[in-house]
Design a protein around this motif. Structure first.
Motif, short mmCIF file in Angstrom:
data_model
loop_
_atom_site.label_atom_id
_atom_site.label_comp_id
_atom_site.label_asym_id
_atom_site.label_seq_id
_atom_site.Cartn_x
_atom_site.Cartn_y
_atom_site.Cartn_z
N VAL A 247 22.52 38.49 40.78
CA VAL A 247 23.67 39.20 41.31
C VAL A 247 24.99 38.64 40.76
CG1 VAL A 247 23.93 37.75 43.36
CG2 VAL A 247 24.60 40.18 43.45
N GLU A 248 24.96 37.41 40.29
CA GLU A 248 26.17 36.82 39.71
C GLU A 248 26.71 37.62 38.54
OE1 GLU A 248 24.36 33.63 42.15
OE2 GLU A 248 23.56 35.09 40.69
N ASN A 249 25.85 38.39 37.87
CA ASN A 249 26.34 39.24 36.78
C ASN A 249 27.39 40.22 37.27
OD1 ASN A 249 24.68 39.11 33.96
ND2 ASN A 249 23.42 38.39 35.67
N SER A 250 27.09 40.93 38.35
CA SER A 250 28.07 41.87 38.90
C SER A 250 29.30 41.13 39.42
CB SER A 250 27.44 42.68 40.03
OG SER A 250 26.60 43.70 39.51
N ILE A 251 29.08 39.98 40.03
CA ILE A 251 30.21 39.22 40.57
C ILE A 251 31.15 38.78 39.45
CG2 ILE A 251 30.84 37.08 41.77
CD1 ILE A 251 28.23 37.45 43.41
N LEU A 252 30.59 38.33 38.35
CA LEU A 252 31.43 37.91 37.21
C LEU A 252 32.28 39.07 36.70
CD1 LEU A 252 28.88 35.75 35.18
CD2 LEU A 252 31.03 34.92 36.16
N PHE A 253 31.68 40.25 36.62
CA PHE A 253 32.43 41.40 36.12
C PHE A 253 33.50 41.82 37.12
CE2 PHE A 253 32.84 45.81 34.37
CZ PHE A 253 33.07 45.45 33.05
N TYR A 254 33.15 41.81 38.39
CA TYR A 254 34.12 42.17 39.43
C TYR A 254 35.30 41.21 39.43
CZ TYR A 254 36.09 43.17 44.01
OH TYR A 254 36.96 43.49 45.03
N GLN A 255 35.02 39.93 39.28
CA GLN A 255 36.11 38.94 39.25
C GLN A 255 37.02 39.18 38.05
OE1 GLN A 255 33.64 35.40 39.35
NE2 GLN A 255 34.23 34.98 41.47
N ALA A 256 36.42 39.50 36.91
CA ALA A 256 37.23 39.77 35.72
C ALA A 256 38.08 41.03 35.92
CB ALA A 256 36.33 39.93 34.49
N LEU A 257 37.50 42.06 36.53
CA LEU A 257 38.26 43.28 36.81
C LEU A 257 39.41 42.99 37.76
CD1 LEU A 257 35.21 45.68 37.34
CD2 LEU A 257 36.82 45.79 35.43
N VAL A 262 42.21 45.84 37.54
CA VAL A 262 41.51 47.10 37.34
C VAL A 262 40.92 47.54 38.67
CG1 VAL A 262 39.56 48.23 36.18
CG2 VAL A 262 40.97 46.58 34.93
N PRO A 263 41.13 48.78 39.09
CA PRO A 263 40.52 49.25 40.34
C PRO A 263 39.00 49.10 40.30
CG PRO A 263 42.17 50.81 39.57
CD PRO A 263 41.97 49.83 38.46
N ALA A 264 38.45 48.43 41.29
CA ALA A 264 37.01 48.19 41.30
C ALA A 264 36.51 48.10 42.73
CB ALA A 264 36.68 46.89 40.56
N GLU A 265 35.25 48.49 42.90
CA GLU A 265 34.58 48.40 44.19
C GLU A 265 33.17 47.88 43.93
OE1 GLU A 265 34.10 51.63 47.75
OE2 GLU A 265 36.07 51.35 46.83
N MET A 266 32.68 47.03 44.83
CA MET A 266 31.37 46.44 44.61
C MET A 266 30.59 46.41 45.92
SD MET A 266 30.38 42.74 42.89
CE MET A 266 31.40 41.76 43.99
N TYR A 267 29.33 46.85 45.84
CA TYR A 267 28.43 46.78 46.98
C TYR A 267 27.28 45.84 46.63
CZ TYR A 267 30.92 50.73 48.94
OH TYR A 267 31.89 51.54 49.46
N LEU A 268 27.15 44.77 47.41
CA LEU A 268 26.08 43.81 47.23
C LEU A 268 25.17 43.89 48.45
CD1 LEU A 268 28.08 40.75 45.85
CD2 LEU A 268 27.06 42.66 44.59
N PHE A 269 23.95 44.38 48.26
CA PHE A 269 23.02 44.59 49.35
C PHE A 269 22.03 43.43 49.45
CE2 PHE A 269 24.33 48.85 47.92
CZ PHE A 269 24.78 49.39 49.12
N GLU A 270 21.48 43.26 50.64
CA GLU A 270 20.51 42.19 50.85
C GLU A 270 19.18 42.51 50.18
OE1 GLU A 270 18.20 39.85 54.51
OE2 GLU A 270 19.67 41.43 54.95
#
Length: 306
Positions: A247-257, A262-270
């Motif tokens: 999941v860190e892959n999405s987190i890294l991209f979200y942090q960079a955005l 850059v407008p961004a939204e992220m859903y991290l599910f269990e």
């Protein structure tokens, strides 16, 4: 957005595009003038249980909206498969059917993979954006409403389109290079993002960049390092249970955005393993299409075309 005159697109490109008359699919060649760096000795494609491998002739398969009034939005879908195969049924056709219920026209991309390596997949996805944008009127879509959606390695390819859309490696000297390849939005499902560090998906890196990639290629294709303020608005979806692409892959991209504003939204599910697609029975993760629909609606991408 600057588009070239229609006369530029005459000939092979216009002939390759035949607009579907119904929501049924149509398949069009991505490179009607000839695939760059073609490898004719690769043999036939392999198709097995909804998965495709050994791709040498990239295509776009078109899925029309499943409603009477399409809204003018288009999505180019990049199935996942570690740059080794394409999960076309689960992460291509299934997504297209869902998007069709929202009035969206979908184009499922069959792109080159490990047999060619970098930069062939990048060239394929950027050509897909240019080709769809060039033919927007024919498909009743808006040239400023073209997104790219991808899962796993397809998510890496979609993120590459959103960050490297103007890179010289994405051009071949064709007339279509004059058309913008920048997507207007991204939807990234459990994407591969980085090519380095503890979160890397080693299989995708090897298939794309080879067993001993250069430091320059690793940096370039670690797409979290390529985000700028011009990267398109992005929706990210991932799960804690993903043991294949952390999941860190999405987190890294979200942090960079976020750093680039850059407008961004992220859903991290269990719950939900890697490659979950649109599977039921995964708790709140199975409701991600509803969250994605809300995001698309909030951005005006489901508004009627004007």
């Amino acid at each position: 957005m600057k588009l070239v005159a229609g006369t530029l697109l005459a000939g092979a490109v216009d002939a390759a595009f035949a607009a579907p008359q119904t929501p049924a699919t149509a398949t069009i060649p991505l490179w009607p003038e000839g695939v760059p760096d073609a490898k004719p000795g690769l043999g036939p494609e392999h198709v097995d249980d909804g998965r495709v491998s050994n791709v040498s002739e990239p295509t776009l398969t078109v899925y029309g909206p499943a409603v009477d009034r399409p809204n003018g939005t288009a999505v180019i879908i990049c199935p996942g498969g570690g740059y080794v195969r394409l999960s076309t049924a689960r992460e291509g056709e299934q997504y297209a059917a869902w998007l069709g219920t929202l009035g969206i026209t979908s184009f499922v991309l069959k792109y080159r993979m490990q047999e060619f390596g970098h930069p062939a997949p990048l060239r394929d996805v950027l050509r897909a954006v240019r080709l769809v944008r060039a033919q927007a009127a024919r498909y009743h879509i808006r040239p400023d409403r073209i997104g790219v959606m991808g899962s796993s390695a397809g998510g890496h390819l979609a993120a590459s389109a959103g960050t490297l859309y103007d890179h010289p490696l994405g051009r071949t000297g064709a007339d279509l290079d004059k058309i913008s390849a920048r997507p207007d939005f991204l939807v990234l499902m459990y994407p591969v993002i980085t090519m380095d560090g503890p979160a890397v998906h080693a299989g995708s890196r090897k298939a794309l960049l080879g067993a001993n990639p250069s430091a320059a290629d690793v940096r370039l294709m670690s797409v979290e390092q390529q985000v700028t303020a011009a990267t398109p608005p992005t929706l990210l979806i991932h799960t804690q249970e993903d043991q294949t692409v952390p999941v860190e892959n999405s987190i890294l991209f979200y942090q960079a955005l976020t750093r680039a504003k850059v407008p961004a939204e992220m859903y991290l599910f269990e719950h939900g393993s890697h490659g979950m697609g649109m599977r039921a029975g995964l708790g709140t993760a199975s409701a991600w299409p509803k969250r994605a629909e809300e995001w698309l609606r909030a951005r005006g991408l489901l508004d009627p075309a004007r």
